[in-house]
Enzyme design. Structure first.
Site, PDB file in Angstrom:
ATOM      1  N   ASP A  13      75.332  -4.277  73.264  1.00 60.21           N
ATOM      2  CA  ASP A  13      75.564  -3.392  74.414  1.00 60.21           C
ATOM      3  C   ASP A  13      76.925  -2.705  74.347  1.00 60.21           C
ATOM      4  OD1 ASP A  13      73.079  -4.196  75.780  1.00 60.21           O
ATOM      5  OD2 ASP A  13      74.120  -6.098  76.088  1.00 60.21           O
ATOM      6  N   LYS A  16      76.352   1.431  70.921  1.00 60.52           N
ATOM      7  CA  LYS A  16      75.957   1.876  69.578  1.00 60.52           C
ATOM      8  C   LYS A  16      75.096   3.129  69.629  1.00 60.52           C
ATOM      9  CE  LYS A  16      74.153  -2.105  68.378  1.00 60.52           C
ATOM     10  NZ  LYS A  16      74.596  -2.933  69.528  1.00 60.52           N
ATOM     11  N   GLY A  40      68.360  -2.266  72.731  1.00 56.12           N
ATOM     12  CA  GLY A  40      68.327  -1.200  73.720  1.00 56.12           C
ATOM     13  C   GLY A  40      69.471  -0.234  73.526  1.00 56.12           C
ATOM     14  N   HIS A  41      69.152   1.016  73.220  1.00 59.91           N
ATOM     15  CA  HIS A  41      70.173   2.044  73.042  1.00 59.91           C
ATOM     16  C   HIS A  41      69.931   3.158  74.055  1.00 59.91           C
ATOM     17  CE1 HIS A  41      70.725   0.767  68.546  1.00 59.91           C
ATOM     18  NE2 HIS A  41      71.194  -0.100  69.398  1.00 59.91           N
ATOM     19  N   THR A  42      70.949   3.460  74.851  1.00 61.81           N
ATOM     20  CA  THR A  42      70.860   4.528  75.838  1.00 61.81           C
ATOM     21  C   THR A  42      71.653   5.725  75.348  1.00 61.81           C
ATOM     22  OG1 THR A  42      70.621   2.954  77.662  1.00 61.81           O
ATOM     23  CG2 THR A  42      71.314   5.185  78.234  1.00 61.81           C
ATOM     24  N   GLN A 223      71.661  -5.311  68.319  1.00 56.57           N
ATOM     25  CA  GLN A 223      72.435  -6.463  68.774  1.00 56.57           C
ATOM     26  C   GLN A 223      73.864  -6.396  68.206  1.00 56.57           C
ATOM     27  OE1 GLN A 223      69.057  -7.473  67.345  1.00 56.57           O
ATOM     28  NE2 GLN A 223      68.313  -6.934  69.373  1.00 56.57           N
TER      29      GLN A 223
END
Length: 429
Positions: A13, A16, A40-42, A223
């Site tokens: 988090d 990245k 999870g990439h935003t 991760q």
């Protein structure tokens, strides 16, 4: 020109997605090499926000995306994600996305066993996403996994399901969970086959051609190093190796494929789920960091635990992860704090350490040794050059460089892709 691997230097988090998206403008292809849809990439692009789990972030830049053999793929989740981002205007099809035909599949039974085991742990929960990533990797290592290439062979699928169900239904029954019927799973897989197989190929051949042509490859990790199954805070880790060395094996390329390793770290620390977190804050400052940083997991939706920057942990990640430069994110979250702290060591049972020991008991007992620094009153938000930063903010960054023994080569000052200070282009090696 250099090929670059991007990995997290904390517990994930770290931002990245934005950094990979920003670097993708300089790349020809972006490769995911480990993990699953627990990542999870935003990405914030103009008025659009893209939330990616399996898809390589470079797709947002119109780059070729490759999912390597080191990734475990939930076909239903993949198709759902493709449909979602396609509805947002992204072009995702076999022309823009390729998947290793030897990648392992995540089946519904994997999620079921993941959740059942986590529930059985009670207060000792690891904090998994319950999406079946760990059990899928277990099957891969046990040589009973179903891989994407198997979707083209109904007889192979049928035989492999016999072995899978013998193992998993026994476990599910023992945990008091519902078991699975072979025919139901077989029908599901056969229905998915024509939707997934058009994306499949031996991606190692394509990547070899790309490398020989001198094109730039960006390897996108999921991760972070402190969640690495070997080098992280075991057992509170993910189920794959998250270090940059995995980029080669997880994509089908040799160790010379990666020329530069960029580690991503927040200007403070966060963690989702259970496990040791020496610098965690339980006071108003911890709440402030969480609120300002919008600290909610892209995949889990859980509130992230927040704390001061841990230079011991990041220095360790630099060493085992092969990190050659840091991308420091969310510096703006620290704006206006009168005092900042950096962890420079741990007190564990009366001894001082400059590393996090492998022992879970020692990790849980670790108490941070802090170095205090004066904060800054000005704003760093949206800064795009060193000249835009308050002097004390620059001192903070320089101190992080000294303590982690690696230069900060990129600085992110907001979620916007252009609010970035580039010190050194990683693609220059």
């Amino acid at each position: 020109m250099a090929n670059v691997a991007v990995i997290g230097a904390q517990w994930g988090d770290e931002g990245k997605g934005k950094v990979v998206d920003w670097l993708a403008s300089r790349a020809d292809v972006v490769v995911r090499f480990q993990g699953g849809h627990n990542a999870g990439h935003t990405l914030v692009v103009g008025d659009q926000t893209y939330k990616l789990s399996l898809l390589p972030s470079g797709l947002v830049r119109g780059k070729l995306g490759i999912i390597g053999n080191g990734v475990v793929v939930d076909p239903e989740a993949l198709l759902s994600e493709i449909a979602r981002v396609s509805a947002q205007g992204l072009a995702v099809g076999p022309e823009t996305l390729r998947i290793a035909d030897n990648a392992t599949l995540i089946l519904p039974l994997h999620g079921a066993i993941d959740r059942a085991r986590e529930q059985a742990r009670g207060d000792s929960k690891i904090g998994t996403t319950g999406r079946g990533i760990g059990p899928a990797y277990e099957d891969k290592v046990a040589r009973r996994a179903i891989r994407i290439a198997d979707l083209a062979e109904p007889e192979t699928l049928s035989a492999k399901l016999d072995e899978l169900l013998l193992h998993h239904n026994t476990l599910l029954a023992g945990l008091g969970a519902e078991t699975f019927e072979k025919q139901t799973l077989l029908d599901q897989l056969l229905a998915l086959a024509p939707k997934i197989l058009p994306y499949a190929e031996p991606v190692w051949e394509r990547l070899d051609e790309i490398k020989r042509a001198g094109q730039r490859i960006l390897f996108e990790g999921a991760q972070a190093v402190m969640l690495d199954v070997d080098h992280g805070t075991y057992p509170f880790v993910t189920s794959s190796n998250t270090i940059a060395a995995t980029a080669a094996g997880g994509s089908g390329m040799g160790p010379s494929a990666v020329d530069f390793v960029l580690g991503i770290a927040k200007a403070y620390s966060t963690r989702v789920g259970s496990g040791p977190f020496p610098t965690e804050l339980f006071d108003e400052t911890g709440e402030l960091l969480g609120d300002r940083g919008h600290e909610f997991g892209t995949v889990t939706g859980r509130r992230r635990r927040c704390g001061w920057f841990d230079a011991v942990l990041v220095r360790q990640a630099v060493k085992v992860g092969g990190i050659q430069g840091l991308a420091l994110t969310k510096l703006d979250v620290l704006d206006g704090l009168p005092e900042l702290k950096i962890c420079t060591g741990y007190q564990i049972n009366g001894e001082t350490f400059r590393r996090l020991p492998a022992s879970p008991a020692a990790q849980a007992a670790a108490k941070p040794v802090y170095e205090a620094m004066e904060g800054w009153s000005g704003s760093t938000q949206g800064a795009r050059s060193w000249a835009d930063l308050p002097a004390q903010a620059i001192k903070y960054v320089r101190r992080i460089e000294e303590l982690t023994e690696v230069p900060v080569t990129l600085l992110s000052t907001s979620p916007d892709r252009d609010d970035t200070i580039l010190v050194k282009d990683p693609f220059e090696g």
